[in-house]
Design a protein around this motif. Structure first.
Motif, PDB file in Angstrom:
ATOM      1  N   ASN A  86      46.936   0.933   1.843  1.00 39.88           N
ATOM      2  CA  ASN A  86      47.674   2.304   2.288  1.00 39.88           C
ATOM      3  C   ASN A  86      46.719   3.151   1.699  1.00 39.88           C
ATOM      4  OD1 ASN A  86      49.763   0.740   3.416  1.00 39.88           O
ATOM      5  ND2 ASN A  86      50.885   0.609   1.558  1.00 39.88           N
ATOM      6  N   ALA A 139      43.844 -13.017 -25.202  1.00 41.34           N
ATOM      7  CA  ALA A 139      45.098 -13.798 -24.546  1.00 41.34           C
ATOM      8  C   ALA A 139      45.243 -13.360 -23.162  1.00 41.34           C
ATOM      9  CB  ALA A 139      46.455 -13.156 -25.391  1.00 41.34           C
ATOM     10  N   ILE A 140      44.824 -11.890 -22.770  1.00 45.41           N
ATOM     11  CA  ILE A 140      44.830 -11.639 -21.487  1.00 45.41           C
ATOM     12  C   ILE A 140      43.690 -12.419 -20.657  1.00 45.41           C
ATOM     13  CG2 ILE A 140      44.281  -9.683 -20.176  1.00 45.41           C
ATOM     14  CD1 ILE A 140      45.673  -7.750 -22.294  1.00 45.41           C
ATOM     15  N   LYS A 171      37.907  -8.495  -6.833  1.00 48.41           N
ATOM     16  CA  LYS A 171      39.015  -8.712  -7.279  1.00 48.41           C
ATOM     17  C   LYS A 171      39.991  -9.608  -6.294  1.00 48.41           C
ATOM     18  CE  LYS A 171      39.871  -4.016  -9.340  1.00 48.41           C
ATOM     19  NZ  LYS A 171      40.694  -3.030  -9.306  1.00 48.41           N
ATOM     20  N   SER A 230      38.779 -12.753  -7.986  1.00 46.34           N
ATOM     21  CA  SER A 230      39.361 -13.151  -9.218  1.00 46.34           C
ATOM     22  C   SER A 230      40.841 -13.325  -9.227  1.00 46.34           C
ATOM     23  CB  SER A 230      39.008 -12.030 -10.209  1.00 46.34           C
ATOM     24  OG  SER A 230      39.438 -10.683  -9.893  1.00 46.34           O
ATOM     25  N   GLY A 231      41.357 -12.953  -7.852  1.00 45.92           N
ATOM     26  CA  GLY A 231      43.109 -13.447  -7.713  1.00 45.92           C
ATOM     27  C   GLY A 231      43.861 -11.976  -8.330  1.00 45.92           C
ATOM     28  N   VAL A 232      43.297 -11.030  -8.447  1.00 44.78           N
ATOM     29  CA  VAL A 232      43.822  -9.713  -8.693  1.00 44.78           C
ATOM     30  C   VAL A 232      44.529  -9.180  -7.429  1.00 44.78           C
ATOM     31  CG1 VAL A 232      43.925  -7.318  -9.329  1.00 44.78           C
ATOM     32  CG2 VAL A 232      42.618  -8.946 -10.604  1.00 44.78           C
ATOM     33  N   TYR A 233      44.134  -9.036  -6.227  1.00 47.68           N
ATOM     34  CA  TYR A 233      44.574  -9.095  -4.832  1.00 47.68           C
ATOM     35  C   TYR A 233      44.464 -10.233  -4.111  1.00 47.68           C
ATOM     36  CZ  TYR A 233      43.134  -4.259  -5.828  1.00 47.68           C
ATOM     37  OH  TYR A 233      42.763  -2.915  -6.163  1.00 47.68           O
ATOM     38  N   LYS A 234      45.811 -10.362  -3.496  1.00 46.12           N
ATOM     39  CA  LYS A 234      45.889 -11.239  -2.489  1.00 46.12           C
ATOM     40  C   LYS A 234      45.609 -10.931  -1.234  1.00 46.12           C
ATOM     41  CE  LYS A 234      48.863 -15.253  -1.324  1.00 46.12           C
ATOM     42  NZ  LYS A 234      50.612 -15.479  -1.207  1.00 46.12           N
ATOM     43  N   MET A 246      41.284  -7.184   4.002  1.00 46.87           N
ATOM     44  CA  MET A 246      42.224  -6.452   2.985  1.00 46.87           C
ATOM     45  C   MET A 246      42.643  -5.100   3.500  1.00 46.87           C
ATOM     46  SD  MET A 246      43.120  -7.349  -0.104  1.00 46.87           S
ATOM     47  CE  MET A 246      44.419  -6.400  -0.994  1.00 46.87           C
ATOM     48  N   LYS A 247      43.994  -5.177   3.634  1.00 44.40           N
ATOM     49  CA  LYS A 247      44.397  -3.861   4.129  1.00 44.40           C
ATOM     50  C   LYS A 247      44.818  -2.932   3.136  1.00 44.40           C
ATOM     51  CE  LYS A 247      48.084  -3.142   6.624  1.00 44.40           C
ATOM     52  NZ  LYS A 247      48.727  -3.303   8.273  1.00 44.40           N
ATOM     53  N   ALA A 263      40.215  -3.325 -20.205  1.00 45.92           N
ATOM     54  CA  ALA A 263      41.482  -3.264 -19.562  1.00 45.92           C
ATOM     55  C   ALA A 263      42.440  -3.341 -20.239  1.00 45.92           C
ATOM     56  CB  ALA A 263      41.472  -3.994 -18.280  1.00 45.92           C
ATOM     57  N   GLY A 264      42.706  -4.422 -21.000  1.00 43.28           N
ATOM     58  CA  GLY A 264      43.602  -4.809 -21.791  1.00 43.28           C
ATOM     59  C   GLY A 264      44.056  -4.144 -23.294  1.00 43.28           C
ATOM     60  N   THR A 304      45.013  -9.872   2.728  1.00 48.28           N
ATOM     61  CA  THR A 304      46.076  -9.600   3.748  1.00 48.28           C
ATOM     62  C   THR A 304      45.940 -10.590   4.647  1.00 48.28           C
ATOM     63  OG1 THR A 304      45.591  -7.277   3.331  1.00 48.28           O
ATOM     64  CG2 THR A 304      46.917  -7.873   5.154  1.00 48.28           C
ATOM     65  N   GLU A 332      36.560  -4.519 -15.064  1.00 48.18           N
ATOM     66  CA  GLU A 332      36.928  -3.706 -15.928  1.00 48.18           C
ATOM     67  C   GLU A 332      37.113  -3.710 -17.341  1.00 48.18           C
ATOM     68  OE1 GLU A 332      37.967  -0.187 -14.965  1.00 48.18           O
ATOM     69  OE2 GLU A 332      38.207  -0.487 -12.712  1.00 48.18           O
TER      70      GLU A 332
END
Lengths: 255, 270
Positions: free
Chosen positions: A12, A117-118, A73, A76-80, A9-10, A100-101, A82, A97
């Protein structure tokens, strides 16, 4: 159940990115001057592979910034990722978190529905479990108060109650057992234990080695995004503790 | 084929979330206001009254044999919808980042929720609009509007406009993530478009070559179809209605493709 294949996972670095025309312009100018470009990314995860079977309780340890939350993350699919891939079979309940919603302007009652729902619950499901949520959160008297007026402990209690009302197949937990007052902490620990005993697969991040050793069957030690050690919880926790405290001692001697 | 099926399954699964997001927008918008949701009707009504006053009394815009009030309103309601929906879509992704970064939610829900939210507001404005249609005008001057069978076509026009807006909304919410300047640029574009769309004037006052260009404006197609039905009691040609639908559909698909291509990169840029 969960298969993580060579995930990297890269990210910036830094807040300032090229997302304005001004930045782009500056970049073009500095390119002209042939300024050497700074390395402005880093690998939060590097070539992480992991297999988690059904019913396993896996702990993740590591210092701050080692990539623990990033790994959660990614799962759980939040990040795809790299590079690499993640396969997950089963319904995930992420407790990364809490709250969060939440929308501060809405009341606790409204937030239960919104946050539910979230998390992907249906209306019928929330209707059905509404009482349980309220009961567990101990916030019955504050149901129609906007959440912005809640104390942080109350918010956390409400959030915990909403996200643990399901019986998920996979539970992802990021250091949330220290929520609320002592009574609630005990209660949430019990809830957690009963979920684990019910055969839920758990991915658990914590800085409390004690609770990790107690709960987990397997532990991964992440260091600068790489897997440093993986295996039996006692062994890994012991090695981790030794290394960290060893570093401290060395530093202590130097000073 | 499989992805299309997945989209539909997800859509069903997350329609409750979408509803919740729209309800949240409504509740937050009218929190602590005495009149509450009534503002959804009153606000456009009052803004339109001001516009009507300015254009028909101060600038003396009028058209022979045309109910100018209805002419103006029909342009304004569609324009206001477009402007509100696209403005809200700008921040649909950026504004929900705290969610996107923490819980997995299909991101495509956010722009659609914003457009539907504006759409519901738009439906509220139809109440004062049709009241004006019924009550205004003068039968001696031939400016009285009558309800006719072609009203059945109006939902089709609105569907086209909705799809068009969703497409633009997807595009804007994507670009804003990478280039925040769009937040300001879009304000300028909207002001420009506002004058380039015949809302308070008639196309016929323009030179012919300019008319040709202006006719290509999709918003004009929707506004003009509505006017044909409501003011003149004409049936817009099937081709015209289909053009509106087609443009809306194509815009929506293009917007979705752009959004889909870029959505995995969002988390790096916010």
């Amino acid at each position: 159940m969960i298969r993580i294949n060579n995930v990297s996972m890269k990210f910036n670095l830094g807040v300032e990115k090229d997302n304005s025309l001004k930045q782009m312009f500056i970049k073009i100018l500095s390119f002209w001057k042939r300024k050497k470009k700074k390395k402005d990314y880093f690998w939060a995860l590097k070539d992480v592979s992991l297999d988690i079977k059904k019913g396993e309780v896996v702990g993740i340890v590591g210092t701050n910034g080692a990539g623990k939350s990033t790994l959660l993350k990614v799962v759980s699919g939040v990040y795809k990722p790299t590079e690499g891939s993640v396969e997950v079979n089963g319904k995930i309940s992420p407790m990364i978190e809490l709250g969060a919603g939440f929308d501060g302007e809405l009341t606790a009652r409204e937030n239960i529905y919104l946050n539910g729902a979230i998390l992907g619950y249906s209306k019928e499901f929330i209707d059905e479990r509404f009482e349980d949520i309220v009961e567990f959160s101990e916030l019955r008297d504050f149901l129609d108060v906007p959440v912005k007026n809640f104390s942080s402990g109350m918010t956390a209690k409400l959030a915990f109650s909403i996200s643990t009302i399901v019986d998920p197949e996979i539970l992802i937990v990021d250091e949330i057992l220290s929520v609320g007052d002592i009574k609630f902490q005990e209660k949430s620990k019990h809830k957690m234990m009963s979920m684990i005993e019910g055969g839920t697969t758990v991915l658990y991040v914590s800085h409390s080695l004690e609770s990790i050793e107690k709960l987990c069957t397997k532990v991964i030690w992440l260091d600068h995004g790489k897997v440093k050690m993986i295996g039996d919880s006692e062994k890994v926790c012991g090695a981790y503790y030794k290394e960290i405290m060893g570093r401290e001692k060395k530093r202590g001697k130097k000073e | 084929m499989k992805t299309i099926k997945n989209v539909f399954i997800n859509f069903k699964k997350y329609s409750f979330l979408m509803k919740q997001l729209i309800i949240r927008d409504f509740k937050v918008k009218y929190k602590r206001s005495v009149l509450g949701v009534l503002w959804s009707i009153l606000y456009p009504l009052m803004v339109m009254s001001v516009m009507a006053l300015v254009f028909s009394n101060m600038f003396k815009f009028s058209m022979e044999g045309v109910n100018y009030l209805v002419y103006l309103m029909s342009g304004l309601i569609i324009w206001n919808y477009f402007s509100e929906a696209t403005n809200n879509s700008l921040t649909a992704v950026v504004g929900n980042f705290s969610l996107i970064n923490k819980v997995y939610i299909p991101k495509y829900i956010f722009p659609i929720a914003k457009c539907l939210f504006a759409g519901i507001n738009f439906l509220f404005t139809l109440i004062p609009f049709f009241l004006i249609v019924l009550l205004s005008g003068n039968s001696a001057e031939g400016t009285k509007c009558a309800i006719n069978i072609y009203y059945l076509l109006i939902p089709v026009i609105f569907l086209g406009a909705l799809m068009f807006t969703i497409g633009i909304g997807y595009f804007l919410s994507t670009v804003t993530v990478f280039l925040r300047d769009v937040l300001y640029i879009w304000g300028i574009v909207l002001t420009m478009l506002n004058y380039f769309t015949p809302i308070f004037y008639s196309l016929t006052i323009l030179p012919v070559w300019l008319q040709r260009i202006f006719r290509l404006n999709p918003l004009y197609i929707y506004i003009n179809s509505l006017r044909e039905i409501v003011i003149f009691g004409n049936r817009p040609t099937a081709l015209y209605i289909l053009a509106g639908l087609g443009i809306g559909f194509v815009t929506m698909i293009i917007g979705m493709i752009i959004f889909r291509k870029k959505q995995d990169k969002f988390v790096y840029y916010i």
